[in-house]
Design a protein around this motif. Sequence first.
Motif, mmCIF file in Angstrom:
data_model
loop_
_atom_site.group_PDB
_atom_site.id
_atom_site.type_symbol
_atom_site.label_atom_id
_atom_site.label_comp_id
_atom_site.label_asym_id
_atom_site.label_seq_id
_atom_site.Cartn_x
_atom_site.Cartn_y
_atom_site.Cartn_z
ATOM 1 N N MET A 116 0.846 -1.179 0.000
ATOM 2 C CA MET A 116 0.000 0.000 0.000
ATOM 3 C C MET A 116 0.894 1.246 0.000
ATOM 4 O O MET A 116 1.793 1.350 0.822
ATOM 5 C CB MET A 116 -0.895 -0.034 1.241
ATOM 6 C CG MET A 116 -1.847 1.125 1.379
ATOM 7 S SD MET A 116 -3.261 1.102 0.284
ATOM 8 C CE MET A 116 -4.096 -0.344 0.838
ATOM 9 N N PRO A 117 0.644 2.221 -0.886
ATOM 10 C CA PRO A 117 1.458 3.430 -0.910
ATOM 11 C C PRO A 117 1.282 4.253 0.367
ATOM 12 O O PRO A 117 0.245 4.191 1.022
ATOM 13 C CB PRO A 117 0.931 4.216 -2.108
ATOM 14 C CG PRO A 117 0.082 3.267 -2.873
ATOM 15 C CD PRO A 117 -0.347 2.185 -1.938
ATOM 16 N N LYS A 118 2.300 5.034 0.702
ATOM 17 C CA LYS A 118 2.222 5.924 1.856
ATOM 18 C C LYS A 118 1.362 7.131 1.473
ATOM 19 O O LYS A 118 1.580 7.736 0.426
ATOM 20 C CB LYS A 118 3.626 6.375 2.243
ATOM 21 C CG LYS A 118 3.668 7.246 3.451
ATOM 22 C CD LYS A 118 5.097 7.629 3.795
ATOM 23 C CE LYS A 118 5.092 8.572 4.984
ATOM 24 N NZ LYS A 118 6.452 9.038 5.287
ATOM 25 N N PRO A 119 0.373 7.492 2.307
ATOM 26 C CA PRO A 119 -0.491 8.637 1.977
ATOM 27 C C PRO A 119 0.292 9.946 1.912
ATOM 28 O O PRO A 119 1.308 10.103 2.591
ATOM 29 C CB PRO A 119 -1.491 8.684 3.137
ATOM 30 C CG PRO A 119 -1.431 7.335 3.758
ATOM 31 C CD PRO A 119 -0.037 6.827 3.521
ATOM 32 N N PRO A 120 -0.178 10.905 1.111
ATOM 33 C CA PRO A 120 0.458 12.224 1.063
ATOM 34 C C PRO A 120 0.385 12.921 2.421
ATOM 35 O O PRO A 120 -0.489 12.637 3.236
ATOM 36 C CB PRO A 120 -0.373 12.994 0.034
ATOM 37 C CG PRO A 120 -1.072 11.952 -0.761
ATOM 38 C CD PRO A 120 -1.272 10.790 0.155
ATOM 39 N N ILE A 121 1.291 13.858 2.649
ATOM 40 C CA ILE A 121 1.304 14.653 3.883
ATOM 41 C C ILE A 121 0.346 15.828 3.715
ATOM 42 O O ILE A 121 0.347 16.503 2.686
ATOM 43 C CB ILE A 121 2.722 15.181 4.162
ATOM 44 C CG1 ILE A 121 3.666 13.998 4.394
ATOM 45 C CG2 ILE A 121 2.739 16.143 5.337
ATOM 46 C CD1 ILE A 121 5.126 14.378 4.395
ATOM 47 N N ILE A 122 -0.460 16.087 4.738
ATOM 48 C CA ILE A 122 -1.352 17.253 4.729
ATOM 49 C C ILE A 122 -0.652 18.357 5.502
ATOM 50 O O ILE A 122 -0.406 18.229 6.697
ATOM 51 C CB ILE A 122 -2.716 16.911 5.355
ATOM 52 C CG1 ILE A 122 -3.393 15.827 4.527
ATOM 53 C CG2 ILE A 122 -3.576 18.176 5.461
ATOM 54 C CD1 ILE A 122 -4.629 15.262 5.156
ATOM 55 N N HIS A 123 -0.341 19.452 4.813
ATOM 56 C CA HIS A 123 0.387 20.556 5.437
ATOM 57 C C HIS A 123 -0.546 21.613 6.023
ATOM 58 O O HIS A 123 -0.155 22.309 6.954
ATOM 59 C CB HIS A 123 1.338 21.201 4.434
ATOM 60 C CG HIS A 123 2.484 20.318 4.068
ATOM 61 N ND1 HIS A 123 3.545 20.076 4.898
ATOM 62 C CD2 HIS A 123 2.708 19.583 2.950
ATOM 63 C CE1 HIS A 123 4.391 19.255 4.316
ATOM 64 N NE2 HIS A 123 3.903 18.925 3.131
ATOM 65 N N ALA A 124 -1.754 21.745 5.485
ATOM 66 C CA ALA A 124 -2.691 22.751 5.998
ATOM 67 C C ALA A 124 -4.100 22.438 5.501
ATOM 68 O O ALA A 124 -4.275 21.754 4.498
ATOM 69 C CB ALA A 124 -2.279 24.150 5.536
ATOM 70 N N LYS A 125 -5.080 22.947 6.226
ATOM 71 C CA LYS A 125 -6.484 22.876 5.817
ATOM 72 C C LYS A 125 -7.088 24.250 6.052
ATOM 73 O O LYS A 125 -6.811 24.893 7.063
ATOM 74 C CB LYS A 125 -7.251 21.840 6.642
ATOM 75 C CG LYS A 125 -6.817 20.415 6.402
ATOM 76 C CD LYS A 125 -7.664 19.458 7.233
ATOM 77 C CE LYS A 125 -7.202 18.040 7.064
ATOM 78 N NZ LYS A 125 -8.004 17.096 7.842
#
Length: 185
Positions: A1-10
């Motif tokens: 399973m690929p590593k999920p992207p990093i969320i930097h801001a919302k």
Amino acid sequence: MPKPPIIHAKRDIERSRFLRAEQVDLEFSNGERRTYERTKSGSLGAVIIVPMLDAETVLLVREYGVGLERYELGLPKGRLDPGETVEEGADRELKEEVGYGARRLTPLHVLSLSPSYMTHVAHVVLAQDLYPERLEGDEPEPLEVVPWKLAELHTLVARDDVTEGRSIAALFMAREYLAGRMQLK
């Protein structure tokens, strides 16, 4: 399973290039009035494709869903481009996301997501008689293509990474159509 992207801001936005909100004032036959808010589609609709590699095998894609912040297994799908028919859009998206074209495309039905709050619809298209052909798409990373036996649909929908309602509904529609239990209008 690929590593999920990093969320930097919302952050909240008033309007995006995909979503617009509108208010709708209604009066019902009994005189009752209400104002509803809904998201209004900024596109011509979408297609969701059920690509059959052979009579028993559907091709699924694993794609990152930012709404759930995880990878989901589902059907290829995408927005229709201006001037494109449902069949043309389905064949293009199939080539972009799965690497196959289809010699036979059959529109099965139209799905809405949440008719009380959204105007968006997706056309379910069965793709058969596939041949290898790839077009450059707009995906940020290559999608993993996962073959799945349609007879094992019951095990697919029990998985934690299969939750997208349109994919699930489209798979059941295709299975019923292919078995001769669903007639087209």
